[in-house]
Design a protein around this motif. Structure first.
Motif, PDB file in Angstrom:
ATOM      1  N   UNK A  14       0.896  -1.234  -0.007  1.00  0.00           N
ATOM      2  CA  UNK A  14       0.063   0.182   0.122  1.00  0.00           C
ATOM      3  C   UNK A  14       1.007   1.287   0.120  1.00  0.00           C
ATOM      4  N   UNK A  15       1.429   1.436  -1.181  1.00  0.00           N
ATOM      5  CA  UNK A  15       2.303   2.676  -1.229  1.00  0.00           C
ATOM      6  C   UNK A  15       1.853   4.066  -0.935  1.00  0.00           C
ATOM      7  N   UNK A  16       2.356   4.852   0.323  1.00  0.00           N
ATOM      8  CA  UNK A  16       1.913   6.081   0.555  1.00  0.00           C
ATOM      9  C   UNK A  16       1.539   6.950  -0.602  1.00  0.00           C
ATOM     10  N   UNK A  17       2.544   6.714  -1.591  1.00  0.00           N
ATOM     11  CA  UNK A  17       2.168   7.799  -2.697  1.00  0.00           C
ATOM     12  C   UNK A  17       0.656   7.697  -3.392  1.00  0.00           C
ATOM     13  N   UNK A  18       0.039   6.612  -2.984  1.00  0.00           N
ATOM     14  CA  UNK A  18      -1.301   6.353  -3.326  1.00  0.00           C
ATOM     15  C   UNK A  18      -2.279   7.055  -2.521  1.00  0.00           C
ATOM     16  N   UNK A  19      -1.942   7.699  -1.384  1.00  0.00           N
ATOM     17  CA  UNK A  19      -2.981   8.401  -0.446  1.00  0.00           C
ATOM     18  C   UNK A  19      -3.263   9.396  -1.009  1.00  0.00           C
ATOM     19  N   UNK A  20      -4.403   9.991  -0.201  1.00  0.00           N
ATOM     20  CA  UNK A  20      -4.875  11.471  -0.630  1.00  0.00           C
ATOM     21  C   UNK A  20      -3.941  12.318  -0.088  1.00  0.00           C
ATOM     22  N   UNK A  21      -3.961  13.559  -0.628  1.00  0.00           N
ATOM     23  CA  UNK A  21      -3.020  14.674  -0.027  1.00  0.00           C
ATOM     24  C   UNK A  21      -3.359  15.025   1.476  1.00  0.00           C
ATOM     25  N   UNK A  22      -4.666  15.047   1.851  1.00  0.00           N
ATOM     26  CA  UNK A  22      -5.073  15.273   3.070  1.00  0.00           C
ATOM     27  C   UNK A  22      -4.812  14.169   4.244  1.00  0.00           C
ATOM     28  N   UNK A  23      -4.565  12.867   3.740  1.00  0.00           N
ATOM     29  CA  UNK A  23      -4.456  11.574   4.751  1.00  0.00           C
ATOM     30  C   UNK A  23      -3.440  11.732   5.519  1.00  0.00           C
ATOM     31  N   UNK A  24      -3.297  10.877   6.442  1.00  0.00           N
ATOM     32  CA  UNK A  24      -2.103  10.469   7.494  1.00  0.00           C
ATOM     33  C   UNK A  24      -1.771   9.059   7.347  1.00  0.00           C
ATOM     34  N   UNK A  25      -0.974   8.326   6.575  1.00  0.00           N
ATOM     35  CA  UNK A  25      -0.932   6.905   6.536  1.00  0.00           C
ATOM     36  C   UNK A  25       0.696   6.563   6.999  1.00  0.00           C
ATOM     37  N   UNK A  26       0.888   5.517   7.230  1.00  0.00           N
ATOM     38  CA  UNK A  26       2.123   4.926   7.613  1.00  0.00           C
ATOM     39  C   UNK A  26       2.504   4.834   8.906  1.00  0.00           C
ATOM     40  N   UNK A  27       3.732   4.781   9.360  1.00  0.00           N
ATOM     41  CA  UNK A  27       3.962   4.566  10.782  1.00  0.00           C
ATOM     42  C   UNK A  27       3.759   5.841  11.709  1.00  0.00           C
ATOM     43  N   UNK A  28       3.054   5.513  12.815  1.00  0.00           N
ATOM     44  CA  UNK A  28       2.399   6.196  13.993  1.00  0.00           C
ATOM     45  C   UNK A  28       3.471   5.880  15.138  1.00  0.00           C
ATOM     46  N   UNK A  29       3.631   4.896  15.517  1.00  0.00           N
ATOM     47  CA  UNK A  29       4.357   4.760  16.629  1.00  0.00           C
ATOM     48  C   UNK A  29       5.428   3.466  16.302  1.00  0.00           C
ATOM     49  N   UNK A  30       6.210   3.134  17.152  1.00  0.00           N
ATOM     50  CA  UNK A  30       7.247   2.284  16.928  1.00  0.00           C
ATOM     51  C   UNK A  30       8.512   2.533  16.646  1.00  0.00           C
ATOM     52  N   UNK A  31       9.536   1.772  17.284  1.00  0.00           N
ATOM     53  CA  UNK A  31      10.933   1.723  16.830  1.00  0.00           C
ATOM     54  C   UNK A  31      11.316   1.026  15.922  1.00  0.00           C
ATOM     55  N   UNK A  32      11.955   1.279  14.568  1.00  0.00           N
ATOM     56  CA  UNK A  32      12.257   0.497  13.456  1.00  0.00           C
ATOM     57  C   UNK A  32      13.173  -0.748  13.883  1.00  0.00           C
ATOM     58  N   UNK A  33      13.689  -0.633  14.659  1.00  0.00           N
ATOM     59  CA  UNK A  33      14.847  -1.688  15.254  1.00  0.00           C
ATOM     60  C   UNK A  33      14.051  -2.740  16.116  1.00  0.00           C
ATOM     61  N   UNK A  34      12.737  -2.417  16.588  1.00  0.00           N
ATOM     62  CA  UNK A  34      12.377  -3.505  17.476  1.00  0.00           C
ATOM     63  C   UNK A  34      11.708  -4.869  16.643  1.00  0.00           C
TER      64      UNK A  34
END
Length: 272
Positions: A14-34
């Motif tokens: 689900x590429x973030x580039x496909x999201x609407x400009x007003x949207x908020x997608x992707x990571x919200x919390x979390x350590x990438x190394x966990x």
């Protein structure tokens, strides 16, 4: 498996580039190394879902709706959203959102909705994306055999999880339904598109009074209106399957939340 690898796989699906400009997608919390072992899929990252994730010892929640769609100036634990952020971080639970980028994906939210209510065969977008005609908003397909609007409405009720909102229809109950247009979530912006493709019925959520009544008076598809949450819930199992296939079976333990997080909890039709 590292969280960053799971995030990368989700971004590929689900590429973030496909999201609407007003949207908020992707990571919200979390350590990438966990490390990630357990992933919970849910429509809404509400307190009850966060509590479910913590109780199950989940490492990641993949949610359809954003927790922080609009800008905030703080995440104090004195607010519901702030408490969710604090609980997630305190318990090491990451949160990832796939919203409008999942709506237009192939397959995406509306593909799962169509299959859940009995639409078979090839599906095509109601509004194709400019860069890929396989992707886009909504879907159109056909039933294995024509049925009445009343029968189709009952099939929708059986195919989707039960809610207080229920399933409502506008149109002649005996009308024949063969070609079905759907849009998971709020879809009254696609009413015109449903008519343009020659659908017999249009299934979506959050239909407002004036657009629905004006549309119903014209010669076009019948309308079926279900709960917003219910029309998007079928996508969770599809997202779970696709992520598992992408990362390899057995890599993660996954689960789809069955908590009903639709806003409405009581329905009374009154005296008839």
């Amino acid at each position: 498996m590292r969280l960053s690898d799971v995030f990368a796989a989700l971004d590929e699906l689900y590429p973030p580039a496909w999201a609407e400009s007003w949207d908020a997608v992707g990571p919200v919390t979390g350590d990438p190394d966990q490390d990630v072992r357990r992933v919970l899929f849910a429509v809404d990252p509400l307190a009850a879902v966060v509590a479910e994730a913590v109780a199950w010892n989940a490492d990641l929640i993949v949610a359809h709706h954003p927790l922080l769609l609009r800008g905030v100036t703080g995440v104090a634990a004195t607010t519901p959203k702030g408490r969710a952020v604090h609980t997630l971080i305190r318990n090491g639970v990451a949160l990832f959102t796939a919203h409008t980028n999942a709506d237009v994906a192939y397959p995406g939210v509306s593909d799962a909705l169509a299959r859940a209510v009995g639409v078979t065969g090839e599906l095509r977008p109601l509004v194709p994306s400019a860069d890929d005609p396989r992707r886009g908003l909504g879907r159109v397909g056909t039933l294995a055999e024509p049925v009445t609007l009343a029968a189709f409405t009952a099939a929708v009720a059986r195919g989707l999880p039960a809610t207080a909102w229920g399933v409502r229809a506008a149109g002649d109950p005996g009308r024949t339904v063969a070609t079905v247009a759907v849009c998971g979530g709020a879809g009254d912006s696609l009413l015109g598109a449903a008519r343009a493709v020659g659908a017999d019925v249009y299934l979506t959520a959050d239909l407002r009074h004036h657009p629905a009544t004006e549309f119903a008076e014209q010669d076009g598809p019948a309308l079926v209106d279900a709960a917003h949450w219910a029309t998007e819930w079928p996508w969770l199992a599809d997202a779970e399957r696709r992520l598992t296939e992408r990362l390899g079976p057995g890599t993660l333990e996954t689960r789809v939340s069955t908590l009903v997080t639709d806003a409405w909890s009581l329905h009374d039709e009154g005296v008839k």
